[in-house]
Design a protein around this motif. Sequence first.
Motif, mmCIF file in Angstrom:
data_model
loop_
_atom_site.group_PDB
_atom_site.id
_atom_site.type_symbol
_atom_site.label_atom_id
_atom_site.label_comp_id
_atom_site.label_asym_id
_atom_site.label_seq_id
_atom_site.Cartn_x
_atom_site.Cartn_y
_atom_site.Cartn_z
ATOM 1 N N ASP A 118 77.849 36.228 35.061
ATOM 2 C CA ASP A 118 78.688 36.774 36.124
ATOM 3 C C ASP A 118 78.211 38.179 36.386
ATOM 4 N N ASP A 119 79.025 38.972 37.097
ATOM 5 C CA ASP A 119 78.590 40.330 37.461
ATOM 6 C C ASP A 119 78.500 41.267 36.265
ATOM 7 N N THR A 120 79.102 40.916 35.158
ATOM 8 C CA THR A 120 79.130 41.826 34.007
ATOM 9 C C THR A 120 78.436 41.274 32.763
ATOM 10 N N SER A 121 77.984 40.038 32.794
ATOM 11 C CA SER A 121 77.406 39.432 31.597
ATOM 12 C C SER A 121 76.126 38.671 31.941
ATOM 13 N N ARG A 122 75.212 38.653 30.979
ATOM 14 C CA ARG A 122 74.002 37.860 31.150
ATOM 15 C C ARG A 122 73.470 37.441 29.782
ATOM 16 N N ILE A 123 72.753 36.330 29.792
ATOM 17 C CA ILE A 123 72.089 35.820 28.600
ATOM 18 C C ILE A 123 70.602 35.702 28.910
ATOM 19 N N SER A 124 69.774 36.143 27.981
ATOM 20 C CA SER A 124 68.324 36.034 28.174
ATOM 21 C C SER A 124 67.691 35.467 26.913
ATOM 22 N N LEU A 125 66.621 34.721 27.107
ATOM 23 C CA LEU A 125 65.872 34.126 26.013
ATOM 24 C C LEU A 125 64.409 34.495 26.170
ATOM 25 N N LEU A 126 63.844 35.099 25.132
ATOM 26 C CA LEU A 126 62.435 35.490 25.114
ATOM 27 C C LEU A 126 61.750 34.735 23.990
ATOM 28 N N THR A 127 60.725 33.949 24.321
ATOM 29 C CA THR A 127 60.019 33.172 23.313
ATOM 30 C C THR A 127 58.517 33.333 23.488
ATOM 31 N N SER A 128 57.787 33.073 22.419
ATOM 32 C CA SER A 128 56.329 33.143 22.462
ATOM 33 C C SER A 128 55.746 32.251 21.380
ATOM 34 N N ALA A 129 54.599 31.652 21.690
ATOM 35 C CA ALA A 129 53.861 30.848 20.717
ATOM 36 C C ALA A 129 52.383 31.135 20.901
ATOM 37 N N SER A 130 51.674 31.367 19.785
ATOM 38 C CA SER A 130 50.239 31.641 19.882
ATOM 39 C C SER A 130 49.511 30.990 18.719
ATOM 40 N N TYR A 131 48.292 30.542 19.000
ATOM 41 C CA TYR A 131 47.433 29.937 17.989
ATOM 42 C C TYR A 131 46.018 30.423 18.247
ATOM 43 N N ALA A 132 45.368 30.966 17.229
ATOM 44 C CA ALA A 132 44.012 31.504 17.391
ATOM 45 C C ALA A 132 43.156 31.074 16.211
ATOM 46 N N LYS A 133 41.901 30.788 16.482
ATOM 47 C CA LYS A 133 40.945 30.442 15.445
ATOM 48 C C LYS A 133 39.666 31.212 15.692
ATOM 49 N N PHE A 134 39.101 31.801 14.642
ATOM 50 C CA PHE A 134 37.885 32.594 14.811
ATOM 51 C C PHE A 134 37.061 32.573 13.533
ATOM 52 N N GLU A 135 35.791 32.908 13.697
ATOM 53 C CA GLU A 135 34.885 33.038 12.559
ATOM 54 C C GLU A 135 34.744 34.512 12.219
ATOM 55 N N LEU A 136 34.651 34.817 10.933
ATOM 56 C CA LEU A 136 34.539 36.209 10.519
ATOM 57 C C LEU A 136 33.101 36.696 10.661
ATOM 58 N N PRO A 137 32.895 37.973 10.994
ATOM 59 C CA PRO A 137 31.534 38.512 11.110
ATOM 60 C C PRO A 137 30.791 38.429 9.774
ATOM 61 N N ASN A 138 29.484 38.214 9.855
ATOM 62 C CA ASN A 138 28.644 38.120 8.663
ATOM 63 C C ASN A 138 27.893 39.419 8.411
ATOM 64 N N THR A 139 27.403 39.572 7.203
ATOM 65 C CA THR A 139 26.594 40.730 6.822
ATOM 66 C C THR A 139 25.230 40.234 6.364
ATOM 67 N N PRO A 140 24.214 40.307 7.219
ATOM 68 C CA PRO A 140 22.884 39.795 6.841
ATOM 69 C C PRO A 140 22.279 40.608 5.695
ATOM 70 N N GLY A 141 21.433 39.927 4.900
ATOM 71 C CA GLY A 141 20.649 40.618 3.881
ATOM 72 C C GLY A 141 21.329 40.847 2.560
ATOM 73 N N LEU A 142 22.487 40.236 2.311
ATOM 74 C CA LEU A 142 23.144 40.416 1.019
ATOM 75 C C LEU A 142 22.333 39.737 -0.077
ATOM 76 N N PRO A 143 22.201 40.349 -1.245
ATOM 77 C CA PRO A 143 21.462 39.712 -2.347
ATOM 78 C C PRO A 143 22.324 38.673 -3.053
ATOM 79 N N GLN A 144 21.670 37.650 -3.601
ATOM 80 C CA GLN A 144 22.406 36.661 -4.378
ATOM 81 C C GLN A 144 22.714 37.265 -5.753
#
Length: 476
Positions: free
Chosen positions: A2-28
């Motif tokens: 009404d003029d004096t009341s309101r209801i709000s809904l805020l939602t979010s969904a996220s999914y991410a997949k990534f490979e981590l950076p490598n460091t060349p030249g590491l010794p065994q």
Amino acid sequence: MDDTSRISLLTSASYAKFELPNTPGLPQIYAVSGSSPNDKNLQSRYLNDSQTEQNYYAVLSYQHSLDKLNFQVSPFFRYGRIDYTPDPIRDLMFQGVAQHEINDFTTAGAQFDLSWKITHQHTLRAGFLGQYTAERLDTDTLLFPVDEKGLQLSAIPQRMIDNTGNWSAEAGAYIQDEYHITQKLTLNYGARYDRFASSFGNQGQLSPRVNIVWKPTGKTTFHLGYSRYFAPPSPQYIHPTTLARFSGTTNAPENTTDTPTRVETSHYIDAGILQHVTHDFQITIDAYSKWAHNLTDLGQFGRAVILAPFSYRRGQVYGAEFGSSWHHGPWSVFGNFSFVQTAAKNINSAEYQFAVDELAYIRRNAIQLDHQGRYTASAGASYSSKHHMAYIDFIYGNGLRSGFANLKKQPQYDIFNTGYQYTLTHTPFGYDAKFRVDIVNLFDRRYQLRDGSGVGVYQAQYGQRRGTYFSVISDF
């Protein structure tokens, strides 16, 4: 509703997949049964560590407004999950540990706020916040047994499963008064009480705060404020029983000191001025200083990008910022510059994550924080009309800290971005449609934010290469 009341809904969904950076030249460093050190496919530049991150949240709010009274109540819920998958053979060869980690966070709570205009001079504000968080860390680790000198005893990896969890409950309440002393002078003052309880600690604090705003003319605004802060850490804590389980293996810490992270408490002062030089041109100058006890920081300890808290017994942060903007017709120009200096001494929690010599140095000497970039700047210009919008801007960074005890610094960098947008005002649906292209890192500048060294820094990080983005936006 009404003029004096309101209801709000805020939602979010996220999914991410990534490979981590490598460091060349590491010794065994370690021998792995069934793997040859001469196998060219087992080089560190072919590491295949990956990670997925999920985040979900929902906030439901009910707001009610009367003549002089407004209030809002908001229950909320959040769930986050980090799943790190190692490259078993290569991780064992180069660091002696391959650990699959799953870190879950679940938070539920509610917040209530109200404002009540008591008189023309006084507006009362009050509210409270309460939330509960459950954290869980499940690990499945491949490692090697070692002798007292840390030498590998067997090339056959052992498997160790460890599942732990923590919880935390936070509650806070505040009350403050906005007092209009005159039309040009406003005083905000109040206090807040917070309480933090967890599986590893319990603290509380009463925090006063006061802020004054003075407008001597229509073009000048001064502000000066002080606040006491109470900032709880995230509920992450590796229990001593877990450290004891890894004793005598390649995953054993260099030391076993395991103090829980405490709440950061601090004094904060801020002062500044906003000046309208002309109708089109304005500048802002702001200076601040913070003195903290148990200064909280975040570190990445291991290949998984899971940030865990640790703290310094004492810390100070101070700096200044300058901002400017000019608007005239379709043209807009801005320029900003900031300076920050940090000092922290004596790591007093999660000590097992650090080398003994580094702990000893930081106990005796104040160091700069790893995320300090002493100087930063940004500037840009844009043109906007009914159908066309074009811009160009740049960002400058002096470089973050690196090296033993953050005594070194990464190289500086400057990145340019540009974009153009065309607005089509007549469409079949009757709404405006915007067609936009943005180019990030226009000149494809290669720059490194971190080199994998520094206090609480494990992984190298790089700035984004050139990227071109296209979008279509419809307003309705």
